[in-house]
Design a protein around this motif. Structure first.
Motif, short mmCIF file in Angstrom:
data_model
loop_
_atom_site.label_atom_id
_atom_site.label_comp_id
_atom_site.label_asym_id
_atom_site.label_seq_id
_atom_site.Cartn_x
_atom_site.Cartn_y
_atom_site.Cartn_z
N MET A 253 0.94 -1.00 0.19
CA MET A 253 0.08 -0.08 0.06
C MET A 253 0.89 1.26 -0.08
O MET A 253 1.85 1.34 1.01
CB MET A 253 -0.88 -0.03 1.09
CG MET A 253 -1.84 1.32 1.34
SD MET A 253 -3.00 1.26 2.56
CE MET A 253 -4.19 0.08 1.95
N THR A 254 0.83 2.19 -1.02
CA THR A 254 1.73 3.12 -1.18
C THR A 254 1.05 4.24 -1.75
O THR A 254 -0.21 4.18 -2.28
CB THR A 254 2.76 2.91 -2.32
OG1 THR A 254 2.29 2.70 -3.37
CG2 THR A 254 3.57 1.61 -1.75
N PRO A 255 1.68 5.41 -1.62
CA PRO A 255 0.94 6.47 -2.57
C PRO A 255 1.08 6.26 -4.01
O PRO A 255 1.99 5.40 -4.48
CB PRO A 255 2.03 7.77 -2.33
CG PRO A 255 2.73 7.35 -1.06
CD PRO A 255 2.73 6.02 -0.81
N TYR A 256 0.05 6.61 -4.81
CA TYR A 256 -0.18 6.14 -6.19
C TYR A 256 0.69 6.92 -7.11
O TYR A 256 0.60 6.84 -8.38
CB TYR A 256 -1.42 5.87 -6.77
CG TYR A 256 -2.41 7.14 -6.79
CD1 TYR A 256 -2.22 8.12 -7.56
CD2 TYR A 256 -3.70 6.91 -6.04
CE1 TYR A 256 -3.15 9.38 -7.79
CE2 TYR A 256 -4.57 8.24 -6.32
CZ TYR A 256 -4.18 9.38 -7.06
OH TYR A 256 -4.97 10.19 -7.08
N VAL A 257 1.49 7.87 -6.62
CA VAL A 257 2.28 8.78 -7.31
C VAL A 257 3.24 8.08 -8.30
O VAL A 257 3.55 8.30 -9.58
CB VAL A 257 2.97 10.03 -6.40
CG1 VAL A 257 2.20 11.07 -6.19
CG2 VAL A 257 3.79 9.23 -5.75
N TRP A 258 3.48 6.91 -8.00
CA TRP A 258 4.51 6.23 -8.66
C TRP A 258 3.98 5.47 -10.02
O TRP A 258 4.91 5.15 -10.87
CB TRP A 258 5.27 4.89 -8.04
CG TRP A 258 4.12 3.65 -7.73
CD1 TRP A 258 3.15 3.72 -6.50
CD2 TRP A 258 3.95 2.89 -8.54
NE1 TRP A 258 2.48 2.43 -6.86
CE2 TRP A 258 2.90 2.11 -8.05
CE3 TRP A 258 4.53 2.28 -9.76
CZ2 TRP A 258 2.35 0.56 -8.66
CZ3 TRP A 258 4.04 1.23 -10.34
CH2 TRP A 258 3.10 0.55 -9.82
N MET A 259 2.68 5.57 -10.00
CA MET A 259 1.82 4.94 -11.41
C MET A 259 2.06 6.13 -12.38
O MET A 259 1.83 5.60 -13.51
CB MET A 259 0.58 4.85 -10.95
CG MET A 259 0.33 3.63 -9.95
SD MET A 259 -1.33 3.52 -9.20
CE MET A 259 -2.34 3.24 -10.91
#
Length: 380
Positions: free
Chosen positions: A67-73
């Motif tokens: 579960m992470t920030p979705y900015v990496w996407m």
């Protein structure tokens, strides 16, 4: 937690940890140096380093959940991380939560599972909850998607598809036709002068004014594009910047400021606001000043300026931009990747309609007292 994991540990290697969240700008000198040396391709945040580290701890076909920030996407900082995920692992499932997916917090979060190793042709399951505001809707809508994949917010996608899009964003909801169009168009970066250069004063209280504040004696103050509220075609001309020799010397030589490259001074072009509320908005910028990061300019478009402005304000362009980066910050690197079809260039119809829109927007802007061309309220 240990008691729950012990049964699994008898047959599997089990790792459970709370991933750290810290952007590079908040790291101390030692941590920043260590991250750059140990994880040079994913150094933007500790959570991205954790993803790579966690992957390295597992055996082939290991199952991993995050579960992470979705900015990496999406954003450019994490392009190498996306390549790592796509090329060395398999995305088996992903849920993208809405900004207010957690009660009491507004954060861009996703939760996803990976299998270590590349499973060619595997189509992972993706659930997009961004259309359901509020924490109380997230879990029920996710369960509904699992029970009914035809619901409209459940998707199947082979992650290799993402590599067809510049920057490889994890744009799982996009049609194949839209993805394929990137290979048919000309990138905006190839037909414009748009480097992301910007002016930085480092002291706006001293060097920045609303246009009505200074006397502008000796042309010391010039127009300054600085983004602004949602407005298309023309407007948001509110600021002026100190452009005296002393001020420019400071911008050039101060360690935290920057003097805009001279080739971009007083250039006609297209500007926009880098912070959006979900919809992008582009405007014609006359050759009368300079710009900063909040209101960047696309320059040297020649006779294609008006047709490109029409495209940038179209619903099609909005779909492209949301594909490239659905966050609230419209980055230069994303705008540069936009594909343009040759058919729109130098079209008399498109140019005429665009100029008409600019004139209408200009008249509307001039009806407000904050416009420097204001003469009288049209209602009077």
């Amino acid at each position: 937690m240990r008691a729950e994991l012990e049964p699994l540990g008898r047959s599997y290697d089990v790792v459970v940890a709370n991933p750290p969240y810290m952007g590079a700008k908040n790291m101390n000198k030692w941590l920043s140096g260590w991250v750059k040396d140990s994880y040079p391709d994913v150094k933007g945040d500790l959570f991205s380093c954790f993803m790579v580290r966690n992957s390295g701890m597992g055996s082939e076909h290991a199952q991993m959940g995050f579960m992470t920030p979705y900015v990496w996407m999406f954003i450019g900082t994490y392009e190498k991380l996306r390549r790592f995920v796509i090329e060395q692992n398999t995305i088996t499932s992903l849920i993208q939560l809405e900004y207010s997916g957690f009660a009491g917090a507004t954060v861009p979060i996703c939760t996803f599972t990976l299998e270590k190793g590349k499973a060619e042709g595997y189509k992972g399951g993706y659930i997009r909850l961004s259309g359901f505001p509020g924490a109380d809707q997230q879990a029920p809508r996710a369960l509904e998607a699992l029970a009914d994949p035809a619901c409209g917010w459940f998707y199947r996608r082979d992650a290799d598809t993402f590599k067809q899009i510049p920057g490889s964003p994890i744009a799982y909801w996009v049609s194949q036709a839209l993805i394929s169009s990137f290979g048919k168009g000309i990138e905006l970066d190839n037909i414009s002068d748009y480097t992301g250069s910007q002016n930085i004063t480092a002291d706006n209280e001293l060097y920045l004014r609303r246009w009505w504040e200074p006397s502008n004696s000796g042309n010391r103050w010039i127009p300054y594009s600085k983004g602004g509220n949602f407005r298309r075609w023309f407007g948001n001309h509110e600021y002026v910047v100190d452009w005296s020799e002393q001020a420019k010397y400071f911008y050039k030589n101060n360690s935290t400021s920057n003097l805009l490259n001279e080739r971009y001074w007083f250039q006609e072009g297209i500007t926009y606001s880098d912070i959006t509320s979900g919809r992008s908005h582009f405007r014609f910028l006359p050759a009368q000043g300079v710009f900063d990061k909040k209101g960047p300019e696309i320059c040297m478009l020649g006779k294609n300026l008006f047709s490109i402005l029409a495209f940038l304000n179209s619903s099609v362009c909005q779909q492209y931009l949301y594909l490239l980066n659905p966050s609230m910050t419209l980055q230069v690197v994303d705008v540069k990747k936009l594909p343009l079809l040759k058919q729109i260039f130098d079209s008399p119809i498109i140019n005429g309609l665009t100029k008409g829109n600019i004139n209408l927007s200009c008249s509307d802007w001039d009806s407000f007292e904050i416009s420097w061309d204001f003469k009288r309220n049209p209602l009077v």
